[in-house]
Structure formats: C-alpha cells, structure tokens
Design a protein around this motif. Sequence first.
Motif, PDB file in Angstrom:
ATOM      1  N   GLY A   1       0.817  -1.213   0.000  1.00 40.22           N
ATOM      2  CA  GLY A   1       0.000   0.000   0.000  1.00 40.22           C
ATOM      3  C   GLY A   1       0.855   1.268   0.000  1.00 40.22           C
ATOM      4  O   GLY A   1       2.061   1.252   0.223  1.00 40.22           O
ATOM      5  N   GLU A   2       0.154   2.323  -0.273  1.00 36.57           N
ATOM      6  CA  GLU A   2       0.843   3.601  -0.247  1.00 36.57           C
ATOM      7  C   GLU A   2       1.223   3.988   1.179  1.00 36.57           C
ATOM      8  O   GLU A   2       0.522   3.632   2.123  1.00 36.57           O
ATOM      9  CB  GLU A   2      -0.043   4.665  -0.883  1.00 36.57           C
ATOM     10  CG  GLU A   2      -0.349   4.416  -2.363  1.00 36.57           C
ATOM     11  CD  GLU A   2      -1.236   5.496  -2.935  1.00 36.57           C
ATOM     12  OE1 GLU A   2      -1.627   6.385  -2.146  1.00 36.57           O
ATOM     13  OE2 GLU A   2      -1.513   5.460  -4.150  1.00 36.57           O
ATOM     14  N   GLU A   3       2.255   4.698   1.238  1.00 37.48           N
ATOM     15  CA  GLU A   3       2.726   5.119   2.569  1.00 37.48           C
ATOM     16  C   GLU A   3       1.756   6.144   3.133  1.00 37.48           C
ATOM     17  O   GLU A   3       1.440   7.149   2.497  1.00 37.48           O
ATOM     18  CB  GLU A   3       4.126   5.710   2.479  1.00 37.48           C
ATOM     19  CG  GLU A   3       4.712   6.086   3.813  1.00 37.48           C
ATOM     20  CD  GLU A   3       6.136   6.553   3.654  1.00 37.48           C
ATOM     21  OE1 GLU A   3       6.625   6.592   2.509  1.00 37.48           O
ATOM     22  OE2 GLU A   3       6.750   6.897   4.669  1.00 37.48           O
ATOM     23  N   GLY A   4       1.202   5.802   4.287  1.00 40.92           N
ATOM     24  CA  GLY A   4       0.247   6.711   4.912  1.00 40.92           C
ATOM     25  C   GLY A   4       0.930   7.899   5.561  1.00 40.92           C
ATOM     26  O   GLY A   4       2.140   7.957   5.731  1.00 40.92           O
TER      27      GLY A   4
END
Length: 453
Positions: free
Chosen positions: A74-77
């Motif tokens: 996932g994208e880095e939060g």
Amino acid sequence: MRSRMLGGVALLLALCVAAGNAASGVTAALPVAAGNQAAVCQELINTNPNPASVPWDCLCYSCKGTKGSAGAKGEEGLQGTPGRPGLRGAKGSPGATGLQGRQGPRGFKGSPGNAGSRGPPGPVGMRGVGGAKGDKGDPGNDGFPGTRGPPGLQGICPPCKGEKGIAGDMGPAGVPGLRGQVGLPGTNGLNGSKGDKGDVGPQGGNGAPGAKGDLGPQGVCNCKDGAPGAIGAPGAQGPQGLTGAMGPRGNPGVKGDQGLQGDKGSQGDQGFQGIPGPCTPHVRSSFSAYLTVSYPKSNLPVPFNKILNNPQNHFDATNSVYNAPTNGTYFFSYQLSVFGRVLVVGLFRNSRLVSRLANGANRAVASQSLVMRLSAGDSIWLQTRNDQSNGIYFDGNTDSIFSGYLIAPDVCDESGTRSLGLPTPAPTHPSSYTGWAGEPESVFVPPDTNPAA
C-alpha cells in the motif's frame, strides 16, 4: 526496531479482540493488556473447552492459518501523531528486514585523525626561464688584513764563543816574598800653569806717615854778622803728603751667610685708570645641520641639507656653506659616520684648507673641533679629498652633524661689518670647488690595513 515490532503485535491483538467481540455480539468494556491476554488464552486452550466458548481473539492469538498470498504494497500513509508508549510485550520473532529509512541529520564533525605518513617526493619541475640581469651592487667593504705568514727559516749562527768554564779550586797561599828595598826619591814635578787673575780687592785705607826727609843744604847768607836774633815762633803745619801707591790685591773673602728676609714693604700708590676695554654688542650667530646621503661628491661641500638650528640664517642649506656675519672669534665642530670607504675630509675657509681629518673604512665616527677668527663675509664648509676618500655614511642608526657659533665679535662700532643678528643674504657660490688645491693627491691607507705593516 524492537520497539516498533512490539507495538505491531499489541495492535494486532487489539484488532483480534475487537473483531471477536463484534462477531459474538459481546462488547468489550476495557481493552485487555497484551501480557494478560496471552496468559488467559493459554489457560483456556489447556482445559480443552468447547471451541464455541473460546473467544475469537484467543483463537486469533493461538491458531495459525494458512499463509495467504502477499498483498500489494500500500501507499505510505501519513505520519500519525505519536501515541503513548504501550506496555512492553513479549519478545517476538525477528521480523523481516525493513525498508531502508530516511537519511538522518548530519552528525557532528569528528576529531581530526592522525597525520598520514609523508608521501614520496614529486617529480622535479621544469627549469624556469632565467630572470633579467640585476643592477650592479654597491662596492663591498674592504677585506680584513690577511693572516700573518709563517716565520722564515732560522738563520745560520756564526761560530760562537764557548761558554766560560767552571772556576777551579783556589790553590794554597804562596810563601811571602822578601821585603823590597826603599826606592830612590822621585824628581820634582813641573811647575803648574799660572792661575787666573783674581778679582779686584777692596780699596785699602790710608797708608802710614812717611819717614822724615833729610835735612836740606844750608842757605847762603849774604848778610853781615850781626847779633843773633830772637828765636822765632813755631811755623804752621805743612800740607799732607801724597797718597801712597795701591797695595797688592788681597785674596777673596769667604762667602757670608744669607741674611734674614726683610719686612714686607708698604703698599704702593694706586695706579692711573686704564682705557675702557672692548664691549660686547648683541650679535648672535649659530647653526647645526646634518646630512641624509652617503658618499657625497668630492668637488662640492658636504651636503648638510637638514637644519637642526639656524635662527639667523647664516648657514646656507642650499650650498651647505656658513657665512660669517661679523669680525670675531668662532667655534666649529663636526662628527661624521664612516663605513665602507676611507674618509679624508677638510674644513675650508674661502677655498683655503684650514684643517684635515682621516679615518679608516671600518664603522666608526670621525670628529674634530676648532676655534677660528673670521672676517665678515668669510665662508666655511667641509669637503672630501676625492671620490675614493668620501666614506661618509648615512643610515637610520647614526647621524653626521656640522655645527658652529660666534663666541665674541671683535669691535662694538656701528660699521657695516656686523649685521647685529639680522639675517644676511647668502653670497653667490660656484657650482664646483677646487677643493684640495696645492695639496698633493694621495690615497689614504689606514695603519690597520697597510700591507707593509
């Protein structure tokens, strides 16, 4: 890294508990600590309970399902606010190597390390282009006298007289001889030469009365015989006889003792008053100057171009010549720094050499003082003999100074021979000076550098 892993386990347990409660319709009042949750689940599993009675979070904690396929990354939060530090959980198994973190801030500069060993010498560079030829340097100082040569060969000694032998022992005394006969009397010696005539003796006194003279012849009487006359009275005394001849000169008497000193005489009368003496008018003249060049020219006065004292302007700084303002007695002095060349300098009065001074080339100070009588308008200056004898030297450590002043004028009249202290116009001076006219040209050789010494 370890604290991040423990935080992830605690978060996973909390999600499991929340999911189990939601599935069973049970609402958890308070979250269960991670350490207590593991202990409770372990006890329930050890009692072999009905699986339906085991909370879902225990099943999630103790059971392992099949590993699913890895999901996409996932994208880095966004970075959340830092939470409170949770309780330390059980040490988990080492996780997979995480991604490389961001580069941290630059650390402080470390202390310098030890100096490395010296490297090998570099290759020799190319030879540079030769520079332009420099100006000719000043002549060097005179060299020191050479060392004394070895002594000559020893001369041949002529035949020498032998040494006197040791005196022998004294022999025994001889037998006394017979007494000799009495000698014949000697002949009389020659008479000595006549002595010098003695001094005239003192005049003698009156001599003794002479003897009575003989009775003269009886007179002739032409008278007739008469009766005898009466006896006549005694006649008067005859005149004194002539002075006798001077007797022989007597021998000089013995010198008498010196007499006592007489008393001091009385004071004489006071003499007549003499004529008035010369007066001293208010005439002043003085100067002092120094030079700022080395090795001045020999055909000009030594250039004392810096004035220290010249209130009456009797010293011409342009030509370095002093002009006497009046007839009188003057005092002059000079001290000159010498280095590198010999010095022969003279003091001139109206192009006539008055005094001279010489000094060697070693660093020294040459000085001279003299008193002179000058007439009004006379010129005084210093001048070197030639260019080889002008060793006056100037630097920041020594000064060469020429000074003079009027001691006393000759007269007190109001003639034009005096300026009475007022500035006098400087006379016209030639562009060059004859200098040592009439003096034989020679080179001064100091005694300490004479080769023949």
